[in-house]
Motif scaffolding. Structure first.
Motif, PDB file in Angstrom:
ATOM      1  N   VAL A  20     -40.329  37.487 -28.172  1.00 34.77           N
ATOM      2  CA  VAL A  20     -39.414  36.040 -28.329  1.00 34.77           C
ATOM      3  C   VAL A  20     -38.026  36.267 -28.056  1.00 34.77           C
ATOM      4  CG1 VAL A  20     -38.765  34.060 -29.752  1.00 34.77           C
ATOM      5  CG2 VAL A  20     -41.122  34.590 -29.770  1.00 34.77           C
ATOM      6  N   LEU A  21     -37.561  37.072 -28.796  1.00 33.94           N
ATOM      7  CA  LEU A  21     -36.066  37.613 -28.634  1.00 33.94           C
ATOM      8  C   LEU A  21     -35.740  38.134 -27.374  1.00 33.94           C
ATOM      9  CD1 LEU A  21     -33.389  37.944 -29.953  1.00 33.94           C
ATOM     10  CD2 LEU A  21     -34.152  40.473 -30.767  1.00 33.94           C
ATOM     11  N   THR A  22     -36.877  38.883 -26.694  1.00 32.73           N
ATOM     12  CA  THR A  22     -36.560  39.230 -25.348  1.00 32.73           C
ATOM     13  C   THR A  22     -36.223  38.318 -24.128  1.00 32.73           C
ATOM     14  OG1 THR A  22     -37.764  41.198 -25.707  1.00 32.73           O
ATOM     15  CG2 THR A  22     -37.488  40.497 -23.368  1.00 32.73           C
ATOM     16  N   TRP A  23     -37.203  37.158 -24.401  1.00 29.39           N
ATOM     17  CA  TRP A  23     -37.250  36.126 -23.453  1.00 29.39           C
ATOM     18  C   TRP A  23     -35.704  35.545 -23.872  1.00 29.39           C
ATOM     19  CZ3 TRP A  23     -39.352  35.870 -18.977  1.00 29.39           C
ATOM     20  CH2 TRP A  23     -40.349  36.208 -18.719  1.00 29.39           C
ATOM     21  N   PHE A  24     -35.476  35.370 -25.059  1.00 29.18           N
ATOM     22  CA  PHE A  24     -34.289  34.411 -25.314  1.00 29.18           C
ATOM     23  C   PHE A  24     -33.138  35.078 -24.564  1.00 29.18           C
ATOM     24  CE2 PHE A  24     -30.699  33.734 -28.076  1.00 29.18           C
ATOM     25  CZ  PHE A  24     -30.482  32.417 -27.996  1.00 29.18           C
ATOM     26  N   LEU A  25     -33.115  36.293 -24.836  1.00 29.66           N
ATOM     27  CA  LEU A  25     -31.984  37.333 -24.304  1.00 29.66           C
ATOM     28  C   LEU A  25     -31.980  36.867 -22.618  1.00 29.66           C
ATOM     29  CD1 LEU A  25     -31.844  40.501 -26.372  1.00 29.66           C
ATOM     30  CD2 LEU A  25     -30.443  38.580 -26.429  1.00 29.66           C
ATOM     31  N   ILE A  26     -32.991  37.179 -22.158  1.00 29.35           N
ATOM     32  CA  ILE A  26     -33.517  36.732 -20.508  1.00 29.35           C
ATOM     33  C   ILE A  26     -32.658  35.438 -20.266  1.00 29.35           C
ATOM     34  CG2 ILE A  26     -34.908  36.563 -18.740  1.00 29.35           C
ATOM     35  CD1 ILE A  26     -36.752  38.698 -19.961  1.00 29.35           C
ATOM     36  N   LEU A  27     -33.075  34.562 -21.064  1.00 26.97           N
ATOM     37  CA  LEU A  27     -32.501  33.031 -20.830  1.00 26.97           C
ATOM     38  C   LEU A  27     -31.008  32.935 -20.808  1.00 26.97           C
ATOM     39  CD1 LEU A  27     -33.108  30.030 -20.341  1.00 26.97           C
ATOM     40  CD2 LEU A  27     -33.424  30.054 -22.957  1.00 26.97           C
ATOM     41  N   VAL A  28     -30.403  33.606 -21.908  1.00 21.71           N
ATOM     42  CA  VAL A  28     -28.971  33.700 -22.122  1.00 21.71           C
ATOM     43  C   VAL A  28     -28.215  34.405 -20.945  1.00 21.71           C
ATOM     44  CG1 VAL A  28     -27.202  34.376 -23.418  1.00 21.71           C
ATOM     45  CG2 VAL A  28     -29.169  33.295 -24.729  1.00 21.71           C
ATOM     46  N   SER A  29     -28.979  35.561 -20.681  1.00 20.82           N
ATOM     47  CA  SER A  29     -28.393  36.487 -19.449  1.00 20.82           C
ATOM     48  C   SER A  29     -28.464  35.558 -18.145  1.00 20.82           C
ATOM     49  CB  SER A  29     -29.144  37.797 -19.516  1.00 20.82           C
ATOM     50  OG  SER A  29     -29.162  38.291 -20.602  1.00 20.82           O
ATOM     51  N   ALA A  30     -29.521  34.990 -17.867  1.00 14.01           N
ATOM     52  CA  ALA A  30     -29.699  34.106 -16.793  1.00 14.01           C
ATOM     53  C   ALA A  30     -28.618  33.064 -16.641  1.00 14.01           C
ATOM     54  CB  ALA A  30     -31.148  33.780 -16.283  1.00 14.01           C
ATOM     55  N   GLY A  31     -28.226  32.456 -17.877  1.00 12.31           N
ATOM     56  CA  GLY A  31     -27.479  31.208 -17.948  1.00 12.31           C
ATOM     57  C   GLY A  31     -26.079  31.748 -18.010  1.00 12.31           C
ATOM     58  N   THR A  32     -25.675  32.832 -18.334  1.00 16.69           N
ATOM     59  CA  THR A  32     -24.592  33.472 -18.092  1.00 16.69           C
ATOM     60  C   THR A  32     -24.389  33.697 -16.868  1.00 16.69           C
ATOM     61  OG1 THR A  32     -24.448  34.431 -20.459  1.00 16.69           O
ATOM     62  CG2 THR A  32     -22.822  35.403 -19.047  1.00 16.69           C
ATOM     63  N   TRP A  33     -25.262  34.285 -16.006  1.00 16.90           N
ATOM     64  CA  TRP A  33     -24.964  34.708 -14.825  1.00 16.90           C
ATOM     65  C   TRP A  33     -24.867  33.491 -13.847  1.00 16.90           C
ATOM     66  CZ3 TRP A  33     -29.758  36.688 -11.112  1.00 16.90           C
ATOM     67  CH2 TRP A  33     -29.143  37.040 -10.015  1.00 16.90           C
ATOM     68  N   ALA A  34     -25.471  32.354 -14.253  1.00 22.11           N
ATOM     69  CA  ALA A  34     -25.392  31.133 -13.513  1.00 22.11           C
ATOM     70  C   ALA A  34     -24.017  30.730 -13.552  1.00 22.11           C
ATOM     71  CB  ALA A  34     -26.507  30.108 -13.905  1.00 22.11           C
ATOM     72  N   VAL A  35     -23.651  30.635 -15.045  1.00 27.00           N
ATOM     73  CA  VAL A  35     -22.185  29.900 -15.153  1.00 27.00           C
ATOM     74  C   VAL A  35     -21.286  30.656 -14.228  1.00 27.00           C
ATOM     75  CG1 VAL A  35     -20.375  29.549 -16.980  1.00 27.00           C
ATOM     76  CG2 VAL A  35     -22.915  29.125 -17.301  1.00 27.00           C
ATOM     77  N   LEU A  36     -21.233  32.064 -14.463  1.00 22.18           N
ATOM     78  CA  LEU A  36     -20.164  33.090 -13.931  1.00 22.18           C
ATOM     79  C   LEU A  36     -20.344  33.018 -12.348  1.00 22.18           C
ATOM     80  CD1 LEU A  36     -19.982  35.588 -16.254  1.00 22.18           C
ATOM     81  CD2 LEU A  36     -18.466  33.886 -16.266  1.00 22.18           C
ATOM     82  N   GLY A  37     -21.506  33.119 -11.704  1.00 20.67           N
ATOM     83  CA  GLY A  37     -21.756  33.246 -10.470  1.00 20.67           C
ATOM     84  C   GLY A  37     -22.059  32.098  -9.437  1.00 20.67           C
ATOM     85  N   MET A  38     -22.309  31.211 -10.171  1.00 20.89           N
ATOM     86  CA  MET A  38     -22.826  30.022  -9.542  1.00 20.89           C
ATOM     87  C   MET A  38     -21.884  29.558  -8.213  1.00 20.89           C
ATOM     88  SD  MET A  38     -23.894  26.142 -10.910  1.00 20.89           S
ATOM     89  CE  MET A  38     -24.140  24.527  -9.773  1.00 20.89           C
TER      90      MET A  38
END
Length: 509
Positions: A20-38
């Motif tokens: 669960v924590l791994t997927w949560f971190l993946i979600l956060v990482s993808a969201g951060t990437w989207a915010v910074l690189g969108m």
């Protein structure tokens, strides 16, 4: 494959919080990437390679006005009365300002168009009168040319007769020229001889009388020749003048015929233009932007680009400005070309679908926690895939519709795949199977079906790239990423969540 999935399910159940924590971190990482690189998602759309787009592109090059996008604004009087002068003026001022907005090429004022149509009708009626007058004038000129040609033929006949008579007279003069010259040379001597005989014989002398008669005859011959010569010269001068006048008339006739032919051509062209204009007017006569009772008017907004290439804000700017300028007693409506927005990532349809899915799952499973498990897996999967898509928009040019297919399919298969495993797990628990063994077995059996079903969908989505339509292929590629993430979530996160809720997966009944 089944044993591998079973082992993966057992691991996920045993290390549930880690998964669960791994997927949560993946979600956060993808969201951060989207915010910074969108990057900027375009709301315009062009379908390269298809005949319709080819026509649009060609129209843009050859006839830009025909390829431009447009939308309509409907103004309606609420009291059922005709528009007043002030209301017409207010609408005209609004449309004039709309012309200055970004991407707007022009606007069509319905009231100005109504006036233009009336003027066009008057011009067409006036044109018909002028055409009729021109036809009458041409017919008159044709008759004048016919009469002129007949006169020239008659004049030519007279000239031919005159030249024949002149030639005959000249022939007679030529025949008497020698006698005339001899008589002219002997005239003085004859006159002296007659005078001499008159003096010597007297007026009654025979020789005198004979000589006087011969002198008279000689003088008459000379006079007759000279009169004939003078008459010939006069006739020759008249003939030359007549011939010159004839040729001048011929040239004038030819010039008149040329001008008449040019006039007929011009008349035919003008008549054809009038005919086309009249046909267009008659076709459009029953159509207009102003109703017969003048209570409803439709204004047209024309853009500089085709509708598929317009950004959403460029259309909403028009709508927002017109709404910000209300006219008392006048309602305003807009056509879908101005209000339709294809750029929303998560619309009311997706939200309503989630609510209905949650309700159906709750009624079917009988447990709120159990109903929420597939929804959680689906939402997390959509979040990650959407974030990845948005992040890639910084390096790949894509339209705002690109993530939509991934969101829709991600929600659908995310719930579906998780439900496959969860339902199998519930049945096994009811049959008394141990928790972790049930999770592992469900992952090895239903999970196997999930993987192959998902791979089939991925292949189908990737095949959209074969269409040659760029935005459709990109949409399929991004959606396949969503499906792949849904598969991974189903065979890892779902077993972990099932382990965490334990026996709460079963309803109390």
């Amino acid at each position: 494959m089944a044993k591998l999935l079973q082992a993966l399910g057992r691991f996920s159940a045993k290390r549930a919080w880690l998964v669960v924590l791994t997927w949560f971190l993946i979600l956060v990482s993808a969201g951060t990437w989207a915010v910074l690189g969108m990057g900027k998602l375009s709301t315009s759309m062009a379908i390269d390679g298809v005949p319709a787009q080819t026509v649009i592109d060609q129209l843009q090059k050859s006839f830009p006005e025909a390829a431009r996008g447009s939308g309509s604004v409907v103004f309606h009087k609420t009291d059922g009365k005709s528009f007043t002068y002030d209301e017409k003026t207010s609408i005209a001022e609004i449309l004039d300002h709309v012309k200055t907005l970004e991407a707007v090429a022009d606007t069509v004022d319905p009231f100005a168009l109504a006036v233009t149509k009336a003027e066009a009708e008057a011009k067409i009626a006036d044109g018909k009168i002028k055409i009729a007058d021109a036809k009458a004038q041409i017919a008159l000129n044709e008759q004048k040319l016919k009469d002129g040609k007949a006169k020239l033929v008659s004049a030519k006949s007279q000239l031919d007769s005159a030249i024949f008579q002149l030639k005959a007279g000249k022939k007679q003069l030529d025949a008497g020229t020698a006698d005339y010259n001899t008589a002219k040379a002997n005239l003085a001597a004859a006159q002296m001889g007659v005078q001499y005989l008159l003096l010597t014989e007297g007026p009654t002398g025979a020789n005198y009388l004979a000589a006087a008669a011969l002198l008279t005859q000689l003088e008459q011959g000379i006079s007759t020749y000279e009169i004939g010569l003078a008459s010939y010269n006069t006739g020759k001068a008249q003939y030359d003048a007549g011939l010159k006048k004839y040729y001048s008339g011929v040239l004038a006739l030819q010039d008149g015929q040329t001008k008449l032919a040019a006039g007929k051509t011009t008349l035919a062209e003008k008549e054809q233009e009038l005919l086309i204009g009249d046909r267009l007017f008659q076709v459009s006569k029953g159509f207009g932007l102003l109703s017969k009772d003048e209570t409803t008017a439709v204004a047209s907004i024309q853009f500089v680009k085709p509708g598929t290439e317009l950004e959403t804000y460029q259309k909403t700017n028009v709508v927002d400005y017109i709404k910000s300028q209300p006219i008392p007693g006048v309602e305003v409506e807009f056509t879908k070309e101005l209000t339709q927005d294809i750029g929303s990532l998560l619309g009311i349809g997706e939200i309503l679908g989630l609510v209905i899915a949650a309700l159906v799952l709750f009624l079917m499973l009988g447990t709120l926690i159990g109903a929420g498990l597939p929804l959680i897996a689906a939402v997390i999967g959509v979040g990650i895939s959407a974030a990845i898509t948005l992040a890639l928009s910084g390096v790949i040019s894509m339209s705002s519709t690109t993530p939509v297919l991934g969101v829709m399919l991600g929600l659908a298969v995310g719930i579906d795949y998780a439900l496959f495993l969860f339902n199998r797990h519930r049945k096994q628990l009811k049959n008394g199977m141990a928790m972790r063994e049930s999770i592992a077995l469900a992952n090895g059996t239903s999970g196997n079906a999930v993987v192959f079903a998902g791979l089939t969908v991925i292949i189908a989505l990737l095949a959209l790239n074969l269409t040659g339509v760029e935005f459709l292929g990109l949409m399929g590629t991004m959606a396949s990423i969503a499906i792949a993430i849904s598969i991974l979530l189903a065979i890892t996160l779902t077993p972990a969540l099932m382990a965490l809720i334990g026996m709460k997966a079963l309803s109390k009944k």
